[in-house]
Write a protein that holds these residues in place. Structure first.
Motif, PDB file in Angstrom:
ATOM      1  N   ILE A 192       0.832  -1.210   0.000  1.00 28.06           N
ATOM      2  CA  ILE A 192       0.000   0.000   0.000  1.00 28.06           C
ATOM      3  C   ILE A 192       0.866   1.260   0.000  1.00 28.06           C
ATOM      4  N   ALA A 193       1.983   1.231   0.725  1.00 30.48           N
ATOM      5  CA  ALA A 193       2.864   2.403   0.768  1.00 30.48           C
ATOM      6  C   ALA A 193       3.449   2.727  -0.599  1.00 30.48           C
ATOM      7  N   SER A 194       3.635   1.708  -1.445  1.00 26.43           N
ATOM      8  CA  SER A 194       4.225   1.958  -2.762  1.00 26.43           C
ATOM      9  C   SER A 194       3.335   2.849  -3.626  1.00 26.43           C
ATOM     10  N   LEU A 195       2.045   2.873  -3.355  1.00 26.46           N
ATOM     11  CA  LEU A 195       1.117   3.678  -4.169  1.00 26.46           C
ATOM     12  C   LEU A 195       1.290   5.182  -3.932  1.00 26.46           C
ATOM     13  N   LEU A 251       6.188   2.391 -10.624  1.00 30.96           N
ATOM     14  CA  LEU A 251       5.537   1.549  -9.625  1.00 30.96           C
ATOM     15  C   LEU A 251       6.267   0.236  -9.341  1.00 30.96           C
ATOM     16  N   PRO A 252       6.686  -0.547 -10.345  1.00 27.96           N
ATOM     17  CA  PRO A 252       7.395  -1.804 -10.021  1.00 27.96           C
ATOM     18  C   PRO A 252       8.669  -1.577  -9.214  1.00 27.96           C
ATOM     19  N   TYR A 253       9.441  -0.548  -9.566  1.00 28.14           N
ATOM     20  CA  TYR A 253      10.685  -0.267  -8.845  1.00 28.14           C
ATOM     21  C   TYR A 253      10.378   0.182  -7.415  1.00 28.14           C
ATOM     22  N   VAL A 254       9.383   1.055  -7.281  1.00 26.18           N
ATOM     23  CA  VAL A 254       9.025   1.559  -5.953  1.00 26.18           C
ATOM     24  C   VAL A 254       8.526   0.429  -5.065  1.00 26.18           C
ATOM     25  N   ALA A 255       7.721  -0.472  -5.627  1.00 30.58           N
ATOM     26  CA  ALA A 255       7.190  -1.584  -4.848  1.00 30.58           C
ATOM     27  C   ALA A 255       8.315  -2.472  -4.314  1.00 30.58           C
ATOM     28  N   VAL A 256       9.276  -2.794  -5.165  1.00 33.24           N
ATOM     29  CA  VAL A 256      10.409  -3.628  -4.738  1.00 33.24           C
ATOM     30  C   VAL A 256      11.193  -2.939  -3.630  1.00 33.24           C
ATOM     31  N   THR A 284       4.778   6.286  -5.184  1.00 36.49           N
ATOM     32  CA  THR A 284       4.817   6.407  -6.635  1.00 36.49           C
ATOM     33  C   THR A 284       4.102   7.673  -7.102  1.00 36.49           C
ATOM     34  N   ALA A 285       2.933   7.943  -6.515  1.00 35.16           N
ATOM     35  CA  ALA A 285       2.181   9.143  -6.891  1.00 35.16           C
ATOM     36  C   ALA A 285       2.978  10.410  -6.578  1.00 35.16           C
ATOM     37  N   TRP A 286       3.661  10.408  -5.426  1.00 37.20           N
ATOM     38  CA  TRP A 286       4.480  11.567  -5.057  1.00 37.20           C
ATOM     39  C   TRP A 286       5.618  11.764  -6.057  1.00 37.20           C
ATOM     40  N   LEU A 287       6.298  10.708  -6.423  1.00 37.90           N
ATOM     41  CA  LEU A 287       7.405  10.815  -7.378  1.00 37.90           C
ATOM     42  C   LEU A 287       6.918  11.286  -8.749  1.00 37.90           C
ATOM     43  N   ALA A 288       5.836  10.686  -9.222  1.00 35.82           N
ATOM     44  CA  ALA A 288       5.312  11.064 -10.533  1.00 35.82           C
ATOM     45  C   ALA A 288       4.834  12.519 -10.532  1.00 35.82           C
ATOM     46  N   GLY A 289       4.214  12.940  -9.437  1.00 34.33           N
ATOM     47  CA  GLY A 289       3.771  14.327  -9.339  1.00 34.33           C
ATOM     48  C   GLY A 289       4.934  15.299  -9.294  1.00 34.33           C
ATOM     49  N   PHE A 290       5.985  14.922  -8.567  1.00 36.49           N
ATOM     50  CA  PHE A 290       7.184  15.765  -8.498  1.00 36.49           C
ATOM     51  C   PHE A 290       7.844  15.879  -9.868  1.00 36.49           C
ATOM     52  N   HIS A 291       7.968  14.764 -10.563  1.00 28.75           N
ATOM     53  CA  HIS A 291       8.558  14.775 -11.903  1.00 28.75           C
ATOM     54  C   HIS A 291       7.722  15.593 -12.873  1.00 28.75           C
ATOM     55  N   ALA A 342       5.845  18.158 -12.112  1.00 34.87           N
ATOM     56  CA  ALA A 342       5.988  19.581 -11.792  1.00 34.87           C
ATOM     57  C   ALA A 342       7.352  20.128 -12.184  1.00 34.87           C
ATOM     58  N   VAL A 343       8.396  19.325 -12.033  1.00 32.97           N
ATOM     59  CA  VAL A 343       9.756  19.808 -12.272  1.00 32.97           C
ATOM     60  C   VAL A 343      10.231  19.548 -13.699  1.00 32.97           C
ATOM     61  N   PHE A 344       9.942  18.340 -14.206  1.00 38.34           N
ATOM     62  CA  PHE A 344      10.454  17.943 -15.518  1.00 38.34           C
ATOM     63  C   PHE A 344       9.384  17.873 -16.605  1.00 38.34           C
ATOM     64  N   ALA A 345       8.138  18.168 -16.245  1.00 36.88           N
ATOM     65  CA  ALA A 345       7.015  18.153 -17.196  1.00 36.88           C
ATOM     66  C   ALA A 345       6.804  16.781 -17.834  1.00 36.88           C
ATOM     67  N   THR A 346       7.023  15.710 -17.062  1.00 40.16           N
ATOM     68  CA  THR A 346       6.782  14.358 -17.574  1.00 40.16           C
ATOM     69  C   THR A 346       5.316  13.993 -17.388  1.00 40.16           C
ATOM     70  N   PRO A 347       4.761  13.155 -18.265  1.00 37.76           N
ATOM     71  CA  PRO A 347       3.360  12.735 -18.105  1.00 37.76           C
ATOM     72  C   PRO A 347       3.175  11.945 -16.814  1.00 37.76           C
ATOM     73  N   PHE A 348       2.216  12.338 -16.000  1.00 40.04           N
ATOM     74  CA  PHE A 348       2.036  11.730 -14.682  1.00 40.04           C
ATOM     75  C   PHE A 348       1.763  10.237 -14.771  1.00 40.04           C
ATOM     76  N   LEU A 349       0.755   9.840 -15.561  1.00 38.85           N
ATOM     77  CA  LEU A 349       0.340   8.446 -15.596  1.00 38.85           C
ATOM     78  C   LEU A 349       1.429   7.547 -16.160  1.00 38.85           C
ATOM     79  N   THR A 350       2.051   7.986 -17.248  1.00 34.24           N
ATOM     80  CA  THR A 350       3.118   7.182 -17.856  1.00 34.24           C
ATOM     81  C   THR A 350       4.276   6.980 -16.885  1.00 34.24           C
ATOM     82  N   ASP A 351       4.677   8.072 -16.230  1.00 32.15           N
ATOM     83  CA  ASP A 351       5.786   7.997 -15.281  1.00 32.15           C
ATOM     84  C   ASP A 351       5.424   7.111 -14.095  1.00 32.15           C
ATOM     85  N   ALA A 352       4.193   7.231 -13.611  1.00 30.68           N
ATOM     86  CA  ALA A 352       3.771   6.432 -12.462  1.00 30.68           C
ATOM     87  C   ALA A 352       3.788   4.947 -12.780  1.00 30.68           C
TER      88      ALA A 352
END
Length: 259
Positions: free
Chosen positions: A97-100, A126-131, A103-110, A112-122
């Protein structure tokens, strides 16, 4: 002090986080890990960012994601154990549950800072964050269990010499100890006093006379009336009706000691 002490999941999580945040070795390890990761530059950051920016980026990412993951996973695992789900299942649920939110925090930060697509980045993260969440959760639990140690032996022991430190006017009927910075607050039926020592040292010296409940609490066996759950978190009920929290990593040893 109140009758009910720290008997909710949120309060227990905050208490554990405060104890962890006071540890210099923890911060040295966390910031050291962020610094090393920043120098090596994984996930393409070595070529994408200058050294100083990359190091600052990873220090920020490691620190914020650890705390977010730690708080969420601890609270979820504690709640799961309150419903009778034991380790390691409760730990796995907490990490998953913590990985969710991490992941959302990282994707949101990216985004805001790097203009990456949120859903694609998330979805990529997610697999890396979960591990990583599972690995950090397992490592944290192993370290905590090592600090707690094994449950006390059931062999009766004489009245401990540690009680000699209590002032005469408080008697020797020790009820509980509460950690306060470099002191412990010792309470008897006649009052309380501060003694300069650590809770770990006091618990070791007192041995079978009592049991460690939490990073901040120790209680004499004779003062315990029951072991119960309040708002999903375990508490020890004293003879006087007062309730003290049982830390998640201490539950197994407490149950064994009070059996």
């Amino acid at each position: 002090m109140g009758k009910v002490a720290n008997d909710t999941v949120v309060a227990e999580t905050i208490a554990e986080a405060r104890v962890l945040a006071r540890r210099g070795r923890f911060w040295a390890g966390l910031l050291g890990a962020g610094f090393v990761i920043g120098l090596t530059g994984p996930f393409g950051t070595y070529d994408a960012l200058p050294t100083l920016v990359r190091t600052a980026y990873w220090l920020f990412i490691v620190t914020t994601t650890f705390w977010l993951g730690y708080l969420v996973s601890f609270a979820v695992a504690t709640t799961a154990e309150g419903y009778g789900i034991g380790a390691p299942t409760s730990l796995g649920i907490g990490a998953a549950i913590a990985s969710l939110p991490v992941t959302a925090w990282l994707a949101g930060f990216h985004m805001a800072v790097f203009a990456t697509p949120f859903l694609t980045d998330a979805l990529e993260l997610l697999p890396y964050v979960a591990v990583i969440c599972f690995a950090v959760s397992a490592l944290s639990e192993a370290v905590a269990i090592r600090e707690v140690g094994e449950a006390p032996s059931r062999t009766p022991t004489p009245e401990p010499a540690w009680l000699d430190q209590l002032p005469d006017h408080l008697g020797r009927d020790l009820i509980l100890l509460h950690a306060e910075d470099h002191y412990v607050r010792a309470e008897t039926e006649l009052g309380q006093t501060l003694i300069r020592t650590t809770l770990q040292d006091a618990a070791n010296d007192l041995g079978e006379y009592g049991v460690r409940l939490h990073r901040s609490w120790w209680v004499a066996r004779r003062a315990v009336q029951a072991y119960r759950y309040r708002s999903g978190a375990p508490v020890v009920v004293l003879q006087c009706g007062r309730e003290l929290p049982v830390g998640r990593t201490y539950r197994r040893s407490v149950k064994e000691a009070l059996r």
